[in-house]
Design a protein around this motif. Sequence first.
Motif, PDB file in Angstrom:
ATOM      1  N   ASN A  92      17.257 -14.717 -45.582  1.00 58.21           N
ATOM      2  CA  ASN A  92      16.122 -14.942 -45.417  1.00 58.21           C
ATOM      3  C   ASN A  92      15.522 -15.520 -44.089  1.00 58.21           C
ATOM      4  N   ARG A  93      16.150 -16.678 -43.752  1.00 53.30           N
ATOM      5  CA  ARG A  93      16.223 -17.382 -42.437  1.00 53.30           C
ATOM      6  C   ARG A  93      16.199 -16.257 -41.295  1.00 53.30           C
ATOM      7  N   ARG A  94      17.463 -15.643 -41.351  1.00 53.46           N
ATOM      8  CA  ARG A  94      17.760 -14.471 -40.177  1.00 53.46           C
ATOM      9  C   ARG A  94      16.628 -13.738 -40.208  1.00 53.46           C
TER      10      ARG A  94
ATOM     11  N   LYS B 181      13.529 -14.107 -40.963  1.00 50.84           N
ATOM     12  CA  LYS B 181      12.190 -14.813 -40.402  1.00 50.84           C
ATOM     13  C   LYS B 181      12.383 -15.093 -39.053  1.00 50.84           C
ATOM     14  N   ARG B 182      13.877 -15.517 -38.452  1.00 46.57           N
ATOM     15  CA  ARG B 182      13.816 -15.696 -36.859  1.00 46.57           C
ATOM     16  C   ARG B 182      13.604 -14.358 -36.272  1.00 46.57           C
TER      17      ARG B 182
END
Length: 561
Positions: free
Chosen positions: A142-144, A146-147
């Motif tokens: 999820n962080r990837r 979002k980035r």
Amino acid sequence: MYRNRSRSKKNEDDGVKGPSSALTQFLRDQGISAQAIKDRWKQQQKGEEEEQQKESEPNAAQDEATIQSLKSETDDTEQTALLGDSDSNTETDDDLPFDRRIKVDQDSDEEEYGSDETSVKKRASIKTTLADKKRQSQVLQNRRKKRKRAADLLDRKLDRIPTLQDLCIKRISGNIYDLQKGNEKNEDTFFSQIRDVLGGISTDNLNNLGKALSKNRALNDSTLQLFLKTDLNDLTFYDCSKLSFEGYKSLAIFCPHLTKVSLQMCGQLNNEALLYMSEKLTNLSAVHLDGPFLINSDTWDKFFRNMKGRLTEFHISNTHRFTDRSLSSLLINCGSDLLSLKFSRLDSVFNYALLPQYINNDQLHTLAIEYPFNEGDVTDEVIINILGQIGSNIKALILNGCSDLTDSMVINGMTSFLADNRSLTVLELEELNSISTDSLMYFFNAVPLPNLKHCSLKRCSQIGDMAVIELLLNDAKESLEYLNLNSIKALTKESILMMSCPKLTHLDVSFVRCVDDSVVEKVGSQNPSLKLMEVFGDNLITRKAKLSLGLTLTGRESDTI
């Protein structure tokens, strides 16, 4: 290269009251509440935690069921063992078979129970570890995402599938170092090898490759070799920070047919390289330089003498070593031939009054004066005198950050000398805090602009609805492609809802507080070509806003990463 300069402005009422008052005043002026931002961030974090908890509930329930079943089996085993003990009390050792007596003596109930309990703990620990790893993997994924989404927002990328050509250029720029590292042949073979593999590189694709290399900070003396020994006429590099002065000299040697060079962030361009380019590039007529802070006044003087009679475009920005003497040399040697002139963030230029004395070419089509060190050096009189000589044919007028310009410049300069101009395509008046609604109303009402494509009134704090309404009633509405109304806080829905421009593709209404879901929906439906709408700071826009097909919103708070 930009250096923040904090200088007092005229007619400024608020003074500095303490070490934190500057930040407080900025937040107040922008309508930003630190507490509101903190609350929204906490609410977003809480929502993400709830989503992660929902995802982990099935795994946790499954683990709990497994543990309960194992415990029940253990209890059954314990009960069976206890019953066996009670039965053995009624029997003597002689009555028991020999193998059973051996088993009882070797494996007691306590040992059996202890081994089962250890097994349960190990199994539960393994399942808990697997569940934690799965949740951690999901969080990282999820962080990837979002980035990636954040990078696309900052780059103002539209949601579209990249072309095969774009993908190929991206792959080439990503592997350029590997190609060079693995090559042990001479340079000529290296160039022929690349051209054979790629099937030849067109001029447009070569410029696109240069853009990709600049974006990846991969443009240096080694990768520059890809652009040598070509018949380029126009070359643009967006990041030359790693190019040495020898690299610039190589350009002059191996690209002799260049007529235009645009070198951004050219901090290593020195006196020798600049003069060498002016001598070797005999067809050079357009020079755009950003950040050439190693060039001194004597070199500028020699450069302009060498370029006399052939320099038609000169853009320079972000340097403190281009002085009034350099400006005078430019105007004396090349002023009558200039067709495009741009000055931006020049800390050592003060005598802008020289411009109307030498700029007398009525064919000059671009004039840009941006963010002078002293705003008072660019006065109404200077701009009025310049427009009196070139106003009839000018195509681009950019006066960003010249905050001392007033209504007099708009009425006596722009309105008077652009009245017969039908070729103006770019008009930028950003951060002109002294021009009012009345003067712009008069200008847009009196001067038809049938070919205006790019208009920016960003941060003109004294402008209201009527100025924008007159712009939208002007002939410009049929040709307008880009409109920037960023931070014009006095605007209301009345003016924005009148927007109906068939060719408008990019609209910036960031920090215009009246913009909400209904405005987004209405503007999208009335402007069929609109592809990108910037709405930073417009906190009335929610996820419920209905977007037209093909429209991308950038800066919506509900989309904040």
